[in-house]
Design an enzyme around this catalytic site. Structure first.
Site, PDB file in Angstrom:
ATOM      1  N   GLY A  59      39.056   0.935  32.440  1.00  0.00           N
ATOM      2  CA  GLY A  59      38.378   0.247  31.348  1.00  0.00           C
ATOM      3  C   GLY A  59      39.402  -0.236  30.342  1.00  0.00           C
ATOM      4  N   GLN A  64      42.638  -3.103  22.397  1.00  0.00           N
ATOM      5  CA  GLN A  64      43.791  -2.450  23.030  1.00  0.00           C
ATOM      6  C   GLN A  64      44.895  -3.434  23.402  1.00  0.00           C
ATOM      7  OE1 GLN A  64      41.194  -0.132  25.939  1.00  0.00           O
ATOM      8  NE2 GLN A  64      42.820   1.336  25.505  1.00  0.00           N
ATOM      9  N   CYS A 106      42.741   7.728  27.870  1.00  0.00           N
ATOM     10  CA  CYS A 106      42.688   6.380  27.309  1.00  0.00           C
ATOM     11  C   CYS A 106      44.062   5.737  27.450  1.00  0.00           C
ATOM     12  CB  CYS A 106      42.296   6.459  25.836  1.00  0.00           C
ATOM     13  SG  CYS A 106      42.237   4.857  25.020  1.00  0.00           S
ATOM     14  N   LEU A 107      44.085   4.463  27.825  1.00  0.00           N
ATOM     15  CA  LEU A 107      45.372   3.773  27.991  1.00  0.00           C
ATOM     16  C   LEU A 107      46.154   3.716  26.683  1.00  0.00           C
ATOM     17  CD1 LEU A 107      44.301   0.810  30.315  1.00  0.00           C
ATOM     18  CD2 LEU A 107      45.514   2.898  30.970  1.00  0.00           C
ATOM     19  N   HIS A 148      32.863   4.905  26.039  1.00  0.00           N
ATOM     20  CA  HIS A 148      34.257   4.929  25.593  1.00  0.00           C
ATOM     21  C   HIS A 148      34.707   3.521  25.170  1.00  0.00           C
ATOM     22  CE1 HIS A 148      38.602   6.392  26.154  1.00  0.00           C
ATOM     23  NE2 HIS A 148      38.741   5.073  26.041  1.00  0.00           N
ATOM     24  N   GLU A 149      34.374   2.514  25.988  1.00  0.00           N
ATOM     25  CA  GLU A 149      34.824   1.146  25.688  1.00  0.00           C
ATOM     26  C   GLU A 149      34.073   0.563  24.492  1.00  0.00           C
ATOM     27  OE1 GLU A 149      37.537   0.267  26.966  1.00  0.00           O
ATOM     28  OE2 GLU A 149      37.536   1.850  28.471  1.00  0.00           O
ATOM     29  N   HIS A 152      35.645   1.692  21.419  1.00  0.00           N
ATOM     30  CA  HIS A 152      36.848   0.911  21.073  1.00  0.00           C
ATOM     31  C   HIS A 152      36.477  -0.310  20.230  1.00  0.00           C
ATOM     32  CE1 HIS A 152      40.373   2.635  22.942  1.00  0.00           C
ATOM     33  NE2 HIS A 152      39.797   2.733  24.114  1.00  0.00           N
TER      34      HIS A 152
HETATM   35 NI    NI Z   1      40.405   3.845  25.774  1.00  0.00          NI
END
Ligand code: NI
Length: 183
Positions: A59, A64, A106-107, A148-149, A152
């Site tokens: 995701g 991000q 998370c990235l 989660h997304e 963000h």
């Molecule tokens: Ni994330």
């Protein structure tokens, strides 16, 4: 050199965006709604998918990649099932049910994994790349990815959803990695 080269050239043209890490302020800022559904948006979505795959993620949200917009892409099967490729523009949570507690990453927080409580099932409405509204329902990993997304897009990270004590430990770990040049 013929078709093969042309295909490669096209593929190479997809821009890979760098994923920003915590505590970049763009991650804490709510994204702005998308109002223009044009070719540039389609290009951006394609770039987001490729950037997500390069970063080994399932995701990715526009903040991000330093873009404060309400756009996210998800692929919980990581390229295995094309039907899992989701583009959500201006997504909104319509309904949730139950709860699940699983480890999350998370990235933008590499090497950090913590258990996070989420709804077990979620229904989301969103616009596609043409601006058409649709609904998607998910449970387990997909519910977690959707929530989660969407977080963000509201400037929320998963470490905002764990206990104060656990968050302090995570922040200490990050500070240590920063000091060692590993962040
Ligand atoms: Ni994330």
């Amino acid at each position: 050199m013929g078709t093969t080269n042309k295909t490669m050239a096209t593929k190479d043209a997809v821009k890979i965006h760098e994923v920003v890490k915590y505590p970049d302020p763009v991650l804490a800022r709510p994204g702005l709604p998308v109002t223009v559904f044009d070719e540039a948006l389609k290009t951006l979505v394609a770039e987001m998918f490729e950037s997500m795959y390069v970063a080994q993620g399932i995701g990715l949200a526009a903040p991000q990649i330093s873009l404060s917009k309400r756009i996210t892409v998800i692929d919980v099967s990581f390229k295995k099932n094309p039907k899992d490729r989701l583009v959500l523009i201006n997504p909104e949570i319509v309904a949730t049910k139950g709860k699940q507690v699983e480890e999350e990453g998370c990235l933008s927080l590499p090497d950090i994994r913590e258990k996070v409580q989420r709804a077990a099932w979620v229904k989301v409405k969103a616009q596609n790349q043409r601006g058409e509204w649709f609904e998607v329902e998910g449970e387990e990993l997909l519910a977690r990815a959707l929530l989660h997304e969407i977080d963000h897009l509201n400037g929320v990270l998963f470490i905002d959803r764990i206990s104060r004590l656990k968050r302090e430990l995570v922040l200490m770990k990050i500070r240590k990695m920063q000091k060692n040049g590993e962040w």
